[in-house]
Enzyme design. Structure first.
Site, short mmCIF file in Angstrom:
data_model
loop_
_atom_site.label_atom_id
_atom_site.label_comp_id
_atom_site.label_asym_id
_atom_site.label_seq_id
_atom_site.Cartn_x
_atom_site.Cartn_y
_atom_site.Cartn_z
N CYS A 139 0.85 -1.20 0.00
CA CYS A 139 0.00 0.00 0.00
C CYS A 139 0.89 1.25 0.00
O CYS A 139 2.02 1.22 0.46
CB CYS A 139 -0.96 0.13 1.19
SG CYS A 139 -2.14 -1.22 1.29
N GLY B 122 0.31 -0.46 -4.87
CA GLY B 122 -1.02 -1.06 -4.74
C GLY B 122 -1.88 -0.67 -5.92
O GLY B 122 -1.98 0.51 -6.24
N ASN C 42 -0.32 2.11 5.85
CA ASN C 42 0.47 1.10 5.15
C ASN C 42 1.15 0.24 6.20
O ASN C 42 1.86 0.76 7.05
CB ASN C 42 1.53 1.78 4.26
CG ASN C 42 2.54 0.80 3.68
OD1 ASN C 42 3.71 1.12 3.52
ND2 ASN C 42 2.12 -0.40 3.37
N GLY C 43 0.92 -1.06 6.10
CA GLY C 43 1.54 -1.97 7.05
C GLY C 43 0.59 -3.08 7.41
O GLY C 43 -0.44 -3.27 6.75
N TYR D 45 12.66 -5.52 -3.79
CA TYR D 45 11.65 -5.53 -4.84
C TYR D 45 10.64 -4.39 -4.78
O TYR D 45 10.29 -3.80 -5.78
CB TYR D 45 10.87 -6.85 -4.78
CG TYR D 45 9.64 -6.88 -5.66
CD1 TYR D 45 9.74 -6.98 -7.04
CD2 TYR D 45 8.36 -6.77 -5.11
CE1 TYR D 45 8.61 -6.99 -7.85
CE2 TYR D 45 7.22 -6.78 -5.91
CZ TYR D 45 7.36 -6.89 -7.28
OH TYR D 45 6.25 -6.89 -8.07
P1 AMP Z 1 7.26 -16.08 -8.65
O1 AMP Z 1 8.56 -16.68 -8.27
O2 AMP Z 1 6.66 -16.63 -9.89
O3 AMP Z 1 6.29 -16.18 -7.51
O4 AMP Z 1 7.45 -14.55 -8.98
C1 AMP Z 1 8.49 -13.83 -8.43
C2 AMP Z 1 8.53 -12.44 -9.03
O5 AMP Z 1 7.39 -11.69 -8.65
C3 AMP Z 1 9.74 -11.70 -8.49
O6 AMP Z 1 10.76 -11.77 -9.40
C4 AMP Z 1 9.26 -10.30 -8.28
O7 AMP Z 1 9.59 -9.51 -9.40
C5 AMP Z 1 7.77 -10.41 -8.15
N1 AMP Z 1 7.38 -10.37 -6.72
C6 AMP Z 1 8.04 -10.77 -5.65
N2 AMP Z 1 7.32 -10.61 -4.52
C7 AMP Z 1 6.16 -10.08 -4.88
C8 AMP Z 1 4.99 -9.67 -4.18
N3 AMP Z 1 4.89 -9.80 -2.86
N4 AMP Z 1 3.96 -9.16 -4.91
C9 AMP Z 1 4.05 -9.03 -6.23
N5 AMP Z 1 5.13 -9.41 -6.94
C10 AMP Z 1 6.17 -9.93 -6.29
#
Ligand code: AMP
Length: 475
Positions: A2, A28, A102-103, A244
C-alpha cells in the site's frame, strides 16, 4: 504494501494528491481513495482500480480544500471489499477524521475482540480501523492526538505508517521499528508526507528526511511540529522494500534503492562469477541489479525480454493458471539477442518459482544455449506478517528446498542467490536494523507460532516546532 500520502497546501491539494498517488501506484493497484477538507466539509472519493481509473479531472475538482490524504491499496489484511478501500472516514464528536495506513498489525484479532466486547461495531475488516478506534477512543477521553498516538504505539504490534487528517490537520506517524517506509518533503506551497520519496519528486518538491520511527508529525498551514513518541533500541526496516517493492528511484531510510540494487548486482558476480555472452534483466525488477552485474563483470548488458508495459503485475492474477498464462503475455523474448548465447539472467527474487520457470522456458525456446539465473535476494524461506503479500510456506518454492533443488525446478543452467551478508552490506544500515523475517524466519517482534525477538522500546516525549519556511533539510 500500500502507498499513503498526506499534503497540506493553501493552494489546494487534490491534483497534487493525484500525482503523488500516481507515483506510488506500484505499491497497490487494487483500489485508490482521496479525502480532503476545506475548513467545514470532508470530501471523499474512492473506488476500485488504478488511480487513473478512479479519478477524473471533474472528480478531482470536487475534492476541495487545503489538506488531504490519499491511499493506494494492495490488500494484506482485509478482503477485497468496497468498504475496505482507504482512507477510512469517520465523523466523531463534531470532528471529521480520515485515516490511511500502510503496514500490517499482528495483534489485530485480540484488539478488535476487545472493542467488540465493549459493544463497538466495525464497518470494515481492515486493521486500519482498529488503529482508528484506538485513536478515536483516546482522543475522545483526553482530547490529545499525541496521547492517542502514544497509546496506539503501546497497544498495537506490527508495521504501521499512518497518515490521519483531523479537521484539516495532517498527522503522520510511523511504528517504532520503522518497518514500512515513510518520508517528509516540502512542496512549493506546503508539506507532504508519503510512503516513498518519488511522490515528493512528482510534485517537484524537496525530500527533507524520513519520518523517524516512533515519531509523530503534525502539519497544518502554519508549519509542522515533530514529536518523538517512542524510541526503539534498533530498527527493523523491511528488507524486501530494497529488494523488490520500492521504486528504484526512491530514497528509503537514507539509501537510494537503485544504488543498493546495482551494488547487489556486483556482489552477485563476486560471489559466483560465470563466463557468459550477455547479462539480461527480468524487466523491470531485475534492471538495476543487471546493470551492477554488467559493470562489475564487464559482460555486456543487453535486454533480451521485452515487457508489455500495459499489463499489471502477474501477482494480481488470482489463480496459478492465470498467473502462468500472464507471464507469456507480459514478456516477449528477443530471439536475435538470445540465439546460441549463454546469458546471465537477473531477477530480484524467486517467490513461487512460476515466473522464473516460465521465463527460462521462453528463453530456451528463443534459442538461448545457457541461462545462468542470478537472484538479488537470498532464498525466501518464510511468510511475511508485516505487510508484504507473500504466500504461505507451502507455496514458497524455497521454504523446503535448497538452491540446487530450486535450480532443477526452474531448469536454469546454474542458479545463485545473493548471500544475506552481501545483501545487508549493500543496504548499509546493519543487520540489526533490518527485518529479515522472510529470509531467515526470525521476526523483529513476537508473532504467534513464529520465532520473534521482543524489541526494547522507550516512550519519551520530545517536541520541536518549525514554521513553514524554516524547516531545514535533515533537521
Ligand atoms: P514467482 O517466483 O513466480 O512467484 O514470482 C516472483 C517475481 O514476482 C519476483 O521476481 C518479483 O519480481 C515479483 N514479486 C516478488 N514478490 C512479490 C509480491 N509480494 N507481490 C508481487 N510481486 C512480487
Amino acid at each position: 504494501m500500500c502507498g499513503i500520502v498526506g499534503i497540506v497546501d493553501a493552494g489546494g491539494v487534490s491534483i497534487q494528491l493525484y500525482y503523488a498517488m500516481y507515483a506510488l501506484q506500484h505499491r497497490g493497484q487494487e483500489s485508490a481513495g482521496i479525502s480532503t477538507y476545506d475548513g467545514t466539509t470532508l470530501y471523499k472519493i474512492k473506488g476500485q482500480g488504478l488511480v487513473a481509473d478512479v479519478f477524473s479531472q471533474s472528480l478531482l475538482s470536487d475534492l476541495k480544500g487545503s489538506a488531504g490524504i490519499g491511499h493506494v491499496r494492495y490488500p494484506t489484511t482485509g478482503a477485497n471489499l468496497v468498504e475496505n478501500i482507504q482512507p477510512l472516514n469517520f465523523r466523531f464528536k463534531d470532528h471529521s477524521i480520515s485515516i490511511a495506513h500502510n503496514g500490517n498489525l499482528v495483534n489485530t484479532r485480540e484488539l478488535r475482540a476487545g472493542f467488540e466486547q465493549e459493544g463497538e461495531i466495525f464497518t470494515t475488516t481492515t486493521d486500519t480501523e482498529v488503529i482508528a478506534r484506538i485513536l478515536m477512543d483516546e482522543i475522545g477521553k483526553s482530547g490529545g492526538v499525541e496521547d492517542a498516538v502514544n497509546l496506539c504505539m503501546h497497544k498495537v504490534r506490527g508495521s504501521y505508517s499512518v497518515v490521519m487528517m483531523i479537521d484539516g490537520i495532517i498527522y503522520a506517524f510511523r511504528d517504532p521499528l520503522g518497518i514500512k517506509p515513510f518520508c517528509l518533503g516540502k512542496t512549493p506551497g506546503g508539506f507532504i508526507v508519503a510512503s516513498e520519496s518519488v511522490a515528493i519528486d512528482a510534485l517537484n518538491g524537496t525530500f527533507l528526511r524520513d519520518v523517524r520511527p516512533g515519531e509523530l508529525i503534525r502539519i497544518d498551514n502554519a508549519g509542522i511540529r515533530c514529536t518523538q513518541i517512542a524510541i526503539s533500541a534498533c530498527r527493523a526496516h523491511c528488507i524486501f522494500e530494497y529488494i523488490y517493492f520500492a521504486r528504484a528511484d526512491s530514497i528509503i531510510d537514507g539509501k537510494l534503492v537503485y544504488e543498493v540494487r546495482s551494488k547487489i548486482g556486483g556482489k552477485l558476480f563476486d560471489e559466483d562469477p560465470v563466463a557468459a555472452d550477455a547479462v539480461s534483466p527480468v524487466p523491470d525488477s531485475g534492471t538495476a541489479y543487471a546493470i551492477g552485474y554488467a559493470q562489475k563483470s564487464g559482460i555486456p548488458f543487453i535486454e533480451s525480454l521485452m515487457k508489455n508495459r500495459y499489463m499489471g503485475r502477474t501477482f494480481i492474477m488470482p489463480s496459478q493458471q492465470q498467473r502462468e498464462k500472464a507471464v507469456r503475455i507480459k514478456l516477449n523474448p528477443i530471439s536475435a539477442h538470445l540465439k546460441d548465447r549463454s546469458v546471465v539472467l537477473i531477477d530480484d527474487s524467486i517467490v513461487r518459482g512460476t515466473t522464473s520457470k516460465r521465463i527460462i522456458d521462453l528463453m530456451r525456446e528463443a534459442g538461448a544455449r545457457e541461462v545462468h539465473m542470478r537472484i538479488g535476494s537470498p532464498q525466501i524461506k518464510a511468510p511475511c506478517y508485516l505487510g508484504v503479500d507473500f504466500p504461505t510456506r507451502k507455496e514458497l518454492i524455497a521454504s523446503d528446498k535448497i538452491e540446487e533443488e530450486v535450480r532443477k525446478n526452474i531448469t536454469a543452467t546454474t542458479l545463485h542467490h545473493v548471500s544475506l551478508d552481501a545483501l545487508i552490506e549493500a543496504i548499509g544500515c546493519g543487520k540489526g536494523n533490518l527485518c529479515t523475517g522472510c529470509l531467515t524466519g526470525c521476526y523483529p517482534l513476537p508473532i504467534e507460532g513464529e520465532f520473534g525477538t521482543i524489541p526494547h522500546i522507550d516512550f519519551v516525549a520530545g517536541t520541536y516546532q518549525v514554521g513553514l519556511d524554516s524547516f531545514e533539510k535533515g533537521s
